[in-house]
Design a protein around this motif. Structure first.
Motif, PDB file in Angstrom:
ATOM      1  N   PRO A 157       0.811  -1.201   0.000  1.00 17.07           N
ATOM      2  CA  PRO A 157       0.000   0.000   0.000  1.00 17.07           C
ATOM      3  C   PRO A 157       0.851   1.261   0.000  1.00 17.07           C
ATOM      4  O   PRO A 157       1.972   1.243   0.474  1.00 17.07           O
ATOM      5  CB  PRO A 157      -0.769  -0.107   1.320  1.00 17.07           C
ATOM      6  N   VAL A 158       0.291   2.351  -0.545  1.00 18.99           N
ATOM      7  CA  VAL A 158       1.016   3.610  -0.574  1.00 18.99           C
ATOM      8  C   VAL A 158       0.787   4.350   0.731  1.00 18.99           C
ATOM      9  O   VAL A 158      -0.343   4.496   1.181  1.00 18.99           O
ATOM     10  CB  VAL A 158       0.533   4.478  -1.760  1.00 18.99           C
ATOM     11  N   ARG A 159       1.852   4.782   1.349  1.00 19.57           N
ATOM     12  CA  ARG A 159       1.749   5.500   2.618  1.00 19.57           C
ATOM     13  C   ARG A 159       1.518   6.973   2.341  1.00 19.57           C
ATOM     14  O   ARG A 159       2.287   7.609   1.631  1.00 19.57           O
ATOM     15  CB  ARG A 159       3.016   5.316   3.439  1.00 19.57           C
ATOM     16  N   ALA A 160       0.472   7.549   2.899  1.00 18.51           N
ATOM     17  CA  ALA A 160       0.155   8.948   2.673  1.00 18.51           C
ATOM     18  C   ALA A 160       1.192   9.828   3.349  1.00 18.51           C
ATOM     19  O   ALA A 160       1.721   9.488   4.399  1.00 18.51           O
ATOM     20  CB  ALA A 160      -1.242   9.280   3.216  1.00 18.51           C
ATOM     21  N   PRO A 161       1.505  10.992   2.755  1.00 18.14           N
ATOM     22  CA  PRO A 161       2.480  11.872   3.385  1.00 18.14           C
ATOM     23  C   PRO A 161       1.925  12.466   4.668  1.00 18.14           C
ATOM     24  O   PRO A 161       0.725  12.620   4.827  1.00 18.14           O
ATOM     25  CB  PRO A 161       2.691  12.965   2.323  1.00 18.14           C
ATOM     26  N   LYS A 162       2.827  12.788   5.577  1.00 15.73           N
ATOM     27  CA  LYS A 162       2.402  13.390   6.832  1.00 15.73           C
ATOM     28  C   LYS A 162       2.005  14.845   6.608  1.00 15.73           C
ATOM     29  O   LYS A 162       2.612  15.560   5.831  1.00 15.73           O
ATOM     30  CB  LYS A 162       3.542  13.320   7.859  1.00 15.73           C
ATOM     31  N   ALA A 163       0.955  15.282   7.328  1.00 16.35           N
ATOM     32  CA  ALA A 163       0.541  16.678   7.243  1.00 16.35           C
ATOM     33  C   ALA A 163       1.652  17.560   7.787  1.00 16.35           C
ATOM     34  O   ALA A 163       2.266  17.257   8.802  1.00 16.35           O
ATOM     35  CB  ALA A 163      -0.753  16.901   8.024  1.00 16.35           C
ATOM     36  N   ARG A 164       1.927  18.663   7.112  1.00 18.02           N
ATOM     37  CA  ARG A 164       2.986  19.550   7.536  1.00 18.02           C
ATOM     38  C   ARG A 164       2.396  20.830   8.098  1.00 18.02           C
ATOM     39  O   ARG A 164       1.354  21.301   7.670  1.00 18.02           O
ATOM     40  CB  ARG A 164       3.912  19.869   6.355  1.00 18.02           C
ATOM     41  N   LYS A 165       3.090  21.400   9.057  1.00 19.77           N
ATOM     42  CA  LYS A 165       2.613  22.627   9.670  1.00 19.77           C
ATOM     43  C   LYS A 165       2.668  23.766   8.661  1.00 19.77           C
ATOM     44  O   LYS A 165       3.659  23.960   7.972  1.00 19.77           O
ATOM     45  CB  LYS A 165       3.486  22.973  10.879  1.00 19.77           C
ATOM     46  N   PRO A 166       1.592  24.567   8.563  1.00 20.99           N
ATOM     47  CA  PRO A 166       1.589  25.668   7.608  1.00 20.99           C
ATOM     48  C   PRO A 166       2.545  26.773   8.022  1.00 20.99           C
ATOM     49  O   PRO A 166       2.855  26.946   9.197  1.00 20.99           O
ATOM     50  CB  PRO A 166       0.132  26.156   7.639  1.00 20.99           C
ATOM     51  N   ARG A 167       3.042  27.522   7.057  1.00 21.74           N
ATOM     52  CA  ARG A 167       3.868  28.666   7.377  1.00 21.74           C
ATOM     53  C   ARG A 167       2.998  29.741   8.034  1.00 21.74           C
ATOM     54  O   ARG A 167       1.787  29.755   7.904  1.00 21.74           O
ATOM     55  CB  ARG A 167       4.522  29.193   6.102  1.00 21.74           C
ATOM     56  N   LEU A 168       3.662  30.659   8.727  1.00 18.76           N
ATOM     57  CA  LEU A 168       2.928  31.607   9.558  1.00 18.76           C
ATOM     58  C   LEU A 168       2.074  32.563   8.736  1.00 18.76           C
ATOM     59  O   LEU A 168       0.975  32.914   9.140  1.00 18.76           O
ATOM     60  CB  LEU A 168       3.933  32.397  10.416  1.00 18.76           C
ATOM     61  N   LEU A 169       2.569  33.018   7.597  1.00 19.02           N
ATOM     62  CA  LEU A 169       1.857  34.008   6.807  1.00 19.02           C
ATOM     63  C   LEU A 169       1.003  33.333   5.746  1.00 19.02           C
ATOM     64  O   LEU A 169       1.495  32.549   4.946  1.00 19.02           O
ATOM     65  CB  LEU A 169       2.862  34.952   6.133  1.00 19.02           C
ATOM     66  N   LYS A 170      -0.295  33.618   5.746  1.00 19.15           N
ATOM     67  CA  LYS A 170      -1.184  33.057   4.746  1.00 19.15           C
ATOM     68  C   LYS A 170      -1.337  34.060   3.616  1.00 19.15           C
ATOM     69  O   LYS A 170      -1.878  35.151   3.812  1.00 19.15           O
ATOM     70  CB  LYS A 170      -2.542  32.737   5.374  1.00 19.15           C
ATOM     71  N   PRO A 171      -0.850  33.733   2.423  1.00 17.52           N
ATOM     72  CA  PRO A 171      -0.868  34.699   1.325  1.00 17.52           C
ATOM     73  C   PRO A 171      -2.288  35.096   0.917  1.00 17.52           C
ATOM     74  O   PRO A 171      -3.212  34.280   0.934  1.00 17.52           O
ATOM     75  CB  PRO A 171      -0.168  33.946   0.185  1.00 17.52           C
ATOM     76  N   THR A 172      -2.428  36.367   0.550  1.00 19.95           N
ATOM     77  CA  THR A 172      -3.684  36.869  -0.005  1.00 19.95           C
ATOM     78  C   THR A 172      -3.451  37.229  -1.462  1.00 19.95           C
ATOM     79  O   THR A 172      -2.500  37.927  -1.795  1.00 19.95           O
ATOM     80  CB  THR A 172      -4.176  38.112   0.758  1.00 19.95           C
ATOM     81  N   LEU A 173      -4.321  36.719  -2.325  1.00 23.07           N
ATOM     82  CA  LEU A 173      -4.240  37.010  -3.748  1.00 23.07           C
ATOM     83  C   LEU A 173      -5.531  37.691  -4.178  1.00 23.07           C
ATOM     84  O   LEU A 173      -6.630  37.142  -4.013  1.00 23.07           O
ATOM     85  CB  LEU A 173      -4.030  35.734  -4.576  1.00 23.07           C
ATOM     86  N   TYR A 174      -5.407  38.906  -4.707  1.00 25.82           N
ATOM     87  CA  TYR A 174      -6.554  39.623  -5.241  1.00 25.82           C
ATOM     88  C   TYR A 174      -6.683  39.303  -6.727  1.00 25.82           C
ATOM     89  O   TYR A 174      -5.710  39.376  -7.481  1.00 25.82           O
ATOM     90  CB  TYR A 174      -6.383  41.126  -5.034  1.00 25.82           C
ATOM     91  N   VAL A 175      -7.896  38.940  -7.136  1.00 27.64           N
ATOM     92  CA  VAL A 175      -8.134  38.498  -8.507  1.00 27.64           C
ATOM     93  C   VAL A 175      -9.092  39.466  -9.176  1.00 27.64           C
ATOM     94  O   VAL A 175     -10.231  39.671  -8.705  1.00 27.64           O
ATOM     95  CB  VAL A 175      -8.736  37.079  -8.534  1.00 27.64           C
ATOM     96  N   HIS A 176      -8.652  40.106 -10.250  1.00 25.21           N
ATOM     97  CA  HIS A 176      -9.526  41.024 -10.980  1.00 25.21           C
ATOM     98  C   HIS A 176     -10.764  40.288 -11.491  1.00 25.21           C
ATOM     99  O   HIS A 176     -10.683  39.112 -11.876  1.00 25.21           O
ATOM    100  CB  HIS A 176      -8.775  41.657 -12.155  1.00 25.21           C
ATOM    101  N   ASP A 177     -11.870  40.972 -11.514  1.00 23.90           N
ATOM    102  CA  ASP A 177     -13.136  40.335 -11.875  1.00 23.90           C
ATOM    103  C   ASP A 177     -13.195  39.901 -13.334  1.00 23.90           C
ATOM    104  O   ASP A 177     -14.079  39.141 -13.729  1.00 23.90           O
ATOM    105  CB  ASP A 177     -14.324  41.255 -11.548  1.00 23.90           C
ATOM    106  N   TYR A 178     -12.269  40.343 -14.151  1.00 25.27           N
ATOM    107  CA  TYR A 178     -12.257  39.918 -15.551  1.00 25.27           C
ATOM    108  C   TYR A 178     -11.407  38.657 -15.770  1.00 25.27           C
ATOM    109  O   TYR A 178     -11.280  38.183 -16.898  1.00 25.27           O
ATOM    110  CB  TYR A 178     -11.757  41.045 -16.461  1.00 25.27           C
ATOM    111  N   ILE A 179     -10.842  38.125 -14.707  1.00 21.40           N
ATOM    112  CA  ILE A 179      -9.988  36.948 -14.822  1.00 21.40           C
ATOM    113  C   ILE A 179     -10.749  35.692 -14.415  1.00 21.40           C
ATOM    114  O   ILE A 179     -11.403  35.665 -13.355  1.00 21.40           O
ATOM    115  CB  ILE A 179      -8.724  37.091 -13.942  1.00 21.40           C
ATOM    116  N   ASN A 180     -10.693  34.686 -15.238  1.00 19.74           N
ATOM    117  CA  ASN A 180     -11.265  33.385 -14.913  1.00 19.74           C
ATOM    118  C   ASN A 180     -10.226  32.621 -14.107  1.00 19.74           C
ATOM    119  O   ASN A 180      -9.210  32.165 -14.654  1.00 19.74           O
ATOM    120  CB  ASN A 180     -11.632  32.629 -16.192  1.00 19.74           C
ATOM    121  N   LEU A 181     -10.459  32.466 -12.816  1.00 17.89           N
ATOM    122  CA  LEU A 181      -9.465  31.849 -11.941  1.00 17.89           C
ATOM    123  C   LEU A 181      -9.142  30.422 -12.357  1.00 17.89           C
ATOM    124  O   LEU A 181      -8.020  29.948 -12.162  1.00 17.89           O
ATOM    125  CB  LEU A 181      -9.964  31.867 -10.488  1.00 17.89           C
TER     126      LEU A 181
END
Length: 421
Positions: free
Chosen positions: A17-41
């Protein structure tokens, strides 16, 4: 599940069986991305860092990055444009980047002065947009694993990602077609497929050629392929050559573990393990008595007071007159060293694989390969005799076994003596 078929025994398909990777602690800063309304994400190339980022749709006629920055002192954020993205920071004027390097920029947003820190390394300006000199690597990841993945290695930063949602869609030929459609965004001669702790480097032009590897050699393998110093087929050929050099070292049903006197070690036997002494290593933290004790001894018995019994990383202490007693077990014709009924094995941690003692039988990538040498010693390496396990002396007469992923020859492996008790 369609997996790459190995062109030889040196490009092995995954072993369930394939062993799932261990969950890693997130970095402290959570990035914010602003997306213009004319962009299809949905049309924006996905990145590994997207899973831990906030995407905010903005009105393209009223939003001002400069005004937003004034209201968010000491923060950094990204604005996605049609053909580039812009980094806003109090440390410098807005900087335009190519989408090719978006994951790298997002992975380094925790830095105070992101732009200066990054451009002083390997970023260049091309047609008014900043980007890494080296194109990113395309990685395919299993959807169920995605939330446990995070850029914890430098090699993870310069990537773009796609996800397959079921094992039925893991067809290398289909993934190669996707990769060819992204040739202008990433390195074009190979791509990487990830499933749990299994990785494959796949030749983009001939997806029947694939090289299987594990987490401990991830950085070395992908780096060499990405900079063009080796091809997938050359990796396979290199491993075949190394296997011929190491002929006779692989464990077989007839493998016999032997002690320093050449006597067979069987289940039920108890023994101590000895490591070479420190030699003339100069350690200012050792008092004269301890320096004399360890520097002048050719062999030191492995002893420990806490790590083994708690199941944590195995950090050994040298002892002159006592030591832990180990045993051995044979499971499915594979020989393991044991301690109190548990298996001594490799643990694939985020950056540096270590040696631990755990109750479960080791998976393929966690096995320790034992080799009898002509001088009566045993050599340790990762299963398959590719990555040697070395012993590093630490402070205060302590040492630790580590995986040396930069070598592929067991001549670099730690050598131990088995002495029955």
């Amino acid at each position: 599940m369609s997996v790459p078929q190995k062109p030889s025994e040196f490009s092995s398909a995954p072993m369930p069986p394939v062993r799932a990777p261990k969950a890693r602690k997130p970095r402290l800063l959570k990035p914010t991305l602003y997306v213009h309304d004319y962009i299809n994400l949905a049309s924006v190339q996905k990145c590994l860092e997207d899973r831990r980022s906030d995407f905010v749709t903005i009105n393209s006629t009223t939003f001002s990055g400069e005004l937003e920055l004034e209201s968010r002192p000491y923060e950094r954020f990204i604005v996605l444009e049609r053909d580039h993205f812009t980094l806003f920071s109090h440390f410098h004027a807005p900087v335009k980047f190519s989408y090719k390097s978006r994951n790298t920029v997002m992975a380094h947003l925790w830095r105070a002065d992101v732009f200066t820190d990054m451009t002083s390394t390997k970023f260049v300006e091309v047609d008014g947009l900043w980007q890494l000199e080296q194109l990113p690597v395309l990685c395919f990841a299993f959807g169920e694993d995605a939330d446990t993945l995070q850029s914890s290695y430098v090699i993870d930063d310069n990537t773009i990602h796609e996800y397959y949602e079921s094992t039925a869609t893991m067809d290398m030929a289909d993934l190669a077609t996707v990769a060819q459609g992204k040739a202008d965004l990433c390195v074009s001669h190979f791509f990487v497929v990830n499933r749990g702790e299994e990785y494959w480097a796949v030749d983009a032009k001939d997806p029947s050629i694939s090289y299987a590897f594990g987490p401990s050699t991830k950085t070395r393998t992908i780096s060499r392929l990405a900079d063009g110093s080796i091809t997938v087929q050359a990796l396979i050929d290199e491993e075949r050559l190394q296997a011929s050099i190491n002929a006779g070292t692989s464990q077989s049903p007839k493998f016999t573990l032997r002690d320093i006197n050449g006597e067979e070690v069987v289940e039920g036997d108890r023994f101590v393990l000895q490591i070479p002494g420190r030699g003339d290593d100069d350690d200012e933290d050792l008092d004269d008595e301890r320096r004399t004790m360890f520097d002048e001894k050719d062999w030191v018995t492995i002893f420990d007071t806490s790590y083994l019994v708690t199941g944590k990383e195995v950090m050994f202490v040298g002892s002159m007159d006592r030591g832990y007693t180990f045993g051995m077990a044979v499971v499915d014709d594979i020989t393991y060293i044991t301690y109190e009924g548990q298996f001594v094995q490799i643990e694939n941690r985020d950056r540096f694989p270590g040696i631990v003692v755990l109750p479960e039988t080791p998976s393929k990538h966690n096995r320790i390969h034992l080799t009898n040498s002509d001088d009566g010693l045993i050599a340790l390496s990762r299963w398959g005799a590719k990555e040697p396990i070395v012993f590093e002396w630490m402070k205060a007469a302590c040492g630790v076994f580590q995986i040396d992923e930069w070598y592929s020859n067991i001549s670099h492996s730690a050598k131990l003596r088995i002495i029955k008790v």
